[in-house]
Design a protein around this motif. Structure first.
Motif, mmCIF file in Angstrom:
data_model
loop_
_atom_site.group_PDB
_atom_site.id
_atom_site.type_symbol
_atom_site.label_atom_id
_atom_site.label_comp_id
_atom_site.label_asym_id
_atom_site.label_seq_id
_atom_site.Cartn_x
_atom_site.Cartn_y
_atom_site.Cartn_z
ATOM 1 N N GLU A 67 0.683 -1.300 -0.026
ATOM 2 C CA GLU A 67 -0.040 0.060 0.085
ATOM 3 C C GLU A 67 0.819 1.309 -0.023
ATOM 4 O OE1 GLU A 67 -3.438 -0.330 -0.278
ATOM 5 O OE2 GLU A 67 -3.608 2.167 -0.120
ATOM 6 N N LEU A 86 2.487 7.241 -6.364
ATOM 7 C CA LEU A 86 1.396 8.280 -6.831
ATOM 8 C C LEU A 86 2.028 9.489 -6.231
ATOM 9 C CD1 LEU A 86 -1.350 9.126 -7.882
ATOM 10 C CD2 LEU A 86 -2.318 8.552 -5.583
ATOM 11 N N ARG A 113 -9.248 17.914 -9.463
ATOM 12 C CA ARG A 113 -10.169 17.027 -10.282
ATOM 13 C C ARG A 113 -10.336 15.733 -9.155
ATOM 14 N NH1 ARG A 113 -13.551 14.811 -10.666
ATOM 15 N NH2 ARG A 113 -14.475 13.254 -12.449
ATOM 16 N N MET A 114 -9.115 15.205 -8.721
ATOM 17 C CA MET A 114 -9.378 14.229 -7.800
ATOM 18 C C MET A 114 -9.575 14.524 -6.374
ATOM 19 S SD MET A 114 -8.700 11.659 -9.570
ATOM 20 C CE MET A 114 -8.387 10.298 -8.253
ATOM 21 N N ARG A 116 -5.006 15.178 -19.236
ATOM 22 C CA ARG A 116 -4.854 14.226 -20.042
ATOM 23 C C ARG A 116 -3.118 13.780 -19.925
ATOM 24 N NH1 ARG A 116 -7.003 11.912 -24.457
ATOM 25 N NH2 ARG A 116 -8.447 13.756 -24.746
ATOM 26 N N PHE A 154 -2.611 12.459 -16.242
ATOM 27 C CA PHE A 154 -3.331 11.062 -15.989
ATOM 28 C C PHE A 154 -2.069 10.055 -16.537
ATOM 29 C CE2 PHE A 154 -5.882 7.629 -17.502
ATOM 30 C CZ PHE A 154 -6.531 7.303 -16.106
ATOM 31 N N HIS A 204 -7.550 1.834 -24.427
ATOM 32 C CA HIS A 204 -7.846 1.259 -23.135
ATOM 33 C C HIS A 204 -7.637 2.463 -22.208
ATOM 34 C CE1 HIS A 204 -8.068 -0.863 -19.175
ATOM 35 N NE2 HIS A 204 -6.873 -0.655 -18.983
ATOM 36 N N HIS A 205 -6.332 3.322 -22.285
ATOM 37 C CA HIS A 205 -6.096 4.291 -21.650
ATOM 38 C C HIS A 205 -6.982 5.426 -21.887
ATOM 39 C CE1 HIS A 205 -1.414 3.024 -21.312
ATOM 40 N NE2 HIS A 205 -2.138 2.226 -20.633
ATOM 41 N N GLU A 206 -7.212 5.726 -23.230
ATOM 42 C CA GLU A 206 -8.221 6.857 -23.332
ATOM 43 C C GLU A 206 -9.795 6.409 -22.632
ATOM 44 O OE1 GLU A 206 -9.273 10.382 -24.979
ATOM 45 O OE2 GLU A 206 -7.468 9.217 -25.084
ATOM 46 N N GLU A 254 -10.016 4.827 -19.546
ATOM 47 C CA GLU A 254 -9.857 5.216 -18.377
ATOM 48 C C GLU A 254 -9.701 6.826 -18.062
ATOM 49 O OE1 GLU A 254 -6.789 1.378 -16.866
ATOM 50 O OE2 GLU A 254 -5.968 3.279 -17.216
ATOM 51 N N PHE A 255 -9.066 7.471 -19.226
ATOM 52 C CA PHE A 255 -9.280 8.974 -18.819
ATOM 53 C C PHE A 255 -10.569 9.641 -19.116
ATOM 54 C CE2 PHE A 255 -8.870 13.253 -20.844
ATOM 55 C CZ PHE A 255 -8.253 13.991 -19.757
ATOM 56 N N GLU A 256 -11.358 9.008 -19.881
ATOM 57 C CA GLU A 256 -12.789 9.234 -20.071
ATOM 58 C C GLU A 256 -13.518 8.935 -18.702
ATOM 59 O OE1 GLU A 256 -14.237 11.191 -22.129
ATOM 60 O OE2 GLU A 256 -12.625 11.444 -23.397
ATOM 61 N N PHE A 305 -11.832 8.859 -15.723
ATOM 62 C CA PHE A 305 -11.116 9.620 -14.869
ATOM 63 C C PHE A 305 -12.147 10.987 -14.878
ATOM 64 C CE2 PHE A 305 -8.173 13.127 -14.409
ATOM 65 C CZ PHE A 305 -7.963 13.205 -13.116
ATOM 66 N N LEU A 306 -12.365 11.746 -15.919
ATOM 67 C CA LEU A 306 -13.093 12.878 -16.341
ATOM 68 C C LEU A 306 -14.424 12.844 -15.660
ATOM 69 C CD1 LEU A 306 -11.642 14.149 -19.718
ATOM 70 C CD2 LEU A 306 -11.064 14.982 -17.446
ATOM 71 N N ALA A 307 -15.080 11.580 -16.135
ATOM 72 C CA ALA A 307 -16.609 11.510 -15.534
ATOM 73 C C ALA A 307 -16.812 11.221 -14.027
ATOM 74 C CB ALA A 307 -17.213 10.420 -16.586
ATOM 75 N N GLY A 308 -15.598 11.021 -13.293
ATOM 76 C CA GLY A 308 -15.374 10.695 -11.872
ATOM 77 C C GLY A 308 -16.039 9.402 -11.605
ATOM 78 N N LEU A 366 -7.008 4.184 -9.836
ATOM 79 C CA LEU A 366 -6.379 5.624 -9.543
ATOM 80 C C LEU A 366 -7.041 6.337 -8.529
ATOM 81 C CD1 LEU A 366 -3.833 7.181 -10.094
ATOM 82 C CD2 LEU A 366 -5.009 8.365 -11.920
ATOM 83 N N ALA A 367 -8.492 6.537 -8.688
ATOM 84 C CA ALA A 367 -9.188 7.227 -7.677
ATOM 85 C C ALA A 367 -9.210 6.681 -6.433
ATOM 86 C CB ALA A 367 -10.642 7.366 -8.176
ATOM 87 N N LEU A 404 -6.854 4.958 -5.074
ATOM 88 C CA LEU A 404 -5.618 4.997 -4.540
ATOM 89 C C LEU A 404 -5.238 6.413 -3.880
ATOM 90 C CD1 LEU A 404 -2.704 3.575 -4.148
ATOM 91 C CD2 LEU A 404 -2.240 4.296 -6.401
#
Lengths: 183, 368
Positions: A120, A127, A145-146, A171, A174, B6-8, B10-12, B14-17, B22-23, B25
């Motif tokens: 962890e 990160l 954003r996060m 972008r 990320f 796949h990365h795109e 995941e980014f969408e 991410f933008l959409a929440g 990643l979120a 973590l």
């Protein structure tokens, strides 16, 4: 009663002299603002300074506040501007190692120390290092954003950039973070 | 390409929440918060900032509820004026009822103080006394001598008194100021009203109690003589004053004068004596015969010198008629010596009627 009021209503009430409205508003946003600042300036003292200065700006501008502006956006915008000014005064930034040490000593609970939970900790450390490596604009956009859950429009408003710029920054941020985890 | 897509995605996400690795973590990163000291500093700063504003707000609120000083002063002045007005009105209202309460008391007091007087009805004219034919003829002749326009005084108005001094003075001025004389006649009439009422009361008593025939005859005779003498004097004065004066006005003057003169004469004590009446000190009307001492004879010369008025002459004639025939003759001679021939003739005529059997001296028999 206070919990049902929006941020804007509380701010207007405080603008009329209602100190209790400010207390409610402060309770809602103290953590997110502080973390935003801490992520932004990477040291707690600066975060404290910026935190107090941000709320001071809110207090001074209480009578000029207009509900057309979302309070969260307005608050983070003040904090962002102050953080930008602080970063400009304190360049070069602290190194990644120093930042990692700060996170390790101050923020992590004792039970969640990296040495206790290696996997962890390793993930959060990666990160954290990835965030530190991001440029300020990309990091700010990513944190907004996060941490604060802002969308492209709000991030653009807080940072004063266009939505496409914000999206591009996000972008890139990320992608770098994903690359760090992929190592 | 597949990894890039796949990365795109995941980014969408991410933008959409959307929830992502990643979120999840990121949320596990340390949740740093300001310490209590920082919270206290910020909150204290916020409270301190709004404290003056709160005080000012309270002050404004108080000032909003506080009335301006001029409004307080104006209200006080208006209150004072209102109170003064109400007090003034109340004072007036209290005086009104007080006067209304005092009025009955004063009225009662006045009723206690004033002697109730009942209206005296106008007495009936003196009852006609039956005269002997000769005397009636003389009286009717004297009455006929008066102007026909002049109504009988006894029938239309109270009996005229003998001319009082003011009336005599008014009569003396009649030749130069007829109008003024009329006014003065009215005044004399008003002055003699009281005495006239007294006389009328006496006349009523007299009417109730018939006089002796002899006294009634004398009274009638003297009244007729007085009227004729007065009218003669009036005629003289009228002729001397304004010969061109219209007859109706002169008649009215004579009528007024006669009535006033008769009233004054009747109101005076002398004429009451002539009528055989007199008022005692107790107010009771007593016959003149009951007090013979009051009618002691006086010398004719003194009477003739008293004045030329008909009242005095009538009084003198009345007194002379009471004298003994010899004394009366002496009085007539005294009048002649005093150049009062007219009065002497009147006395002589009356003497002849009263004492037709008396033998007059030749000089008096020849006197005309």
């Amino acid at each position: 009663m206070r919990e049902e009021c929006t941020d804007e209503e509380l701010m207007l009430a405080y603008g009329r002299g209602d100190a209790h409205a400010f207390e409610a508003l402060y309770t809602r946003h103290r953590g997110t603002l502080y973390r935003f600042l801490l992520r932004h300036c990477r040291e707690r003292a600066s975060a404290d300074e910026l935190f107090q200065e941000t709320w001071s700006r809110v207090i001074v501008a209480r009578e000029r506040y207009r509900p057309e502006a979302k309070f969260t956006t307005w608050l983070l915008q003040i904090a962002h501007n102050l953080a930008i000014d602080l970063l400009r005064r304190h360049r070069p930034h602290a190194g990644a190692e120093e930042t990692e040490l700060v996170f390790r000593q101050l923020d992590a609970p004792e039970a969640e120390r990296p040495d206790r939970v290696l996997s962890e900790f390793e993930q959060r450390r990666r990160l954290q290092l990835a965030l530190e490596d991001l440029p300020d604009e990309q990091r700010t956009a990513f944190v907004l954003r996060m941490e604060n859950g802002l969308g492209l429009e709000e991030i653009a408003e807080v940072t004063g950039a266009g939505q496409e710029t914000v999206k591009s920054r996000l972008r890139y941020a990320f992608a770098k973070i994903r690359a760090r985890f992929a190592e | 390409m597949t990894q890039r897509n796949h990365h795109e995605r995941e980014f969408e996400a991410f933008l959409a929440g959307e929830e992502s690795e990643l979120a999840r973590l990121y949320r596990r990163l340390p949740q740093a918060e300001p310490d209590a000291k920082l919270d206290a500093a910020v909150l204290n700063l916020a409270r301190t900032a709004v404290e003056p504003q709160r005080v000012n707000a309270l002050r404004h609120a108080n000032q909003r509820h506080r009335r301006p000083w001029w409004l307080v002063g104006l209200s006080s002045a208006a209150g004072l004026v209102l109170a003064a007005g109400i007090a003034w009105q109340m004072q007036g209202m209290q005086q009104g009822p007080a006067e209304a309460l005092r009025a009955p008391a004063s009225t009662a007091q006045a009723e206690r103080d004033v002697i109730p007087i009942t209206a005296i009805t106008t007495p009936e004219p003196l009852p006609a006394v039956a005269l002997p034919p000769a005397e009636a003829a003389v009286a009717s002749a004297n009455l006929a001598a008066s102007p026909p326009a002049t109504p009988p005084p006894a029938a239309s108005m109270p009996a005229p008194p003998p001319p009082s001094p003011p009336a005599a003075a008014a009569r003396s001025r009649a030749s130069t100021a007829p109008l003024r004389r009329s006014v003065e006649v009215v005044k004399a009439d008003e002055l003699s009203k009281g005495e006239t009422a007294e006389f009328e009361a006496a006349a009523a008593v007299t009417a109730a109690k018939p006089m002796p025939v002899d006294q009634a005859l004398d009274a009638r005779l003297l009244e007729a003589q007085a009227q004729s003498a007065d009218k003669r004097e009036l005629a003289k004065a009228k002729d001397a004053a304004s010969p061109q004066q219209p007859e109706p006005f002169a008649d009215r003057e004579v009528r007024d004068y006669n009535s006033v003169e008769r009233k004054a004469a009747l109101a005076s004590g002398s004429r009451r004596d002539e009528y055989g009446l007199n008022a005692g000190d107790d107010g009771k009307v007593q016959p003149a015969a009951a007090k013979p001492a009051a009618r002691a004879p006086r010398p004719a010369a003194e009477s003739a010198a008293a004045g030329a008025g008909s009242m005095n002459r009538s009084a003198a004639l009345q007194r002379n008629a009471k004298l003994a025939p010899a004394d009366w003759v002496i009085a007539i001679r005294s009048l002649l010596r005093d150049n009062q021939r007219e009065e002497a003739l009147e006395n002589l005529d009356l003497f002849k009627r009263k004492h037709p059997q008396f033998a007059l001296p030749q000089d008096l028999r020849d006197l005309r």
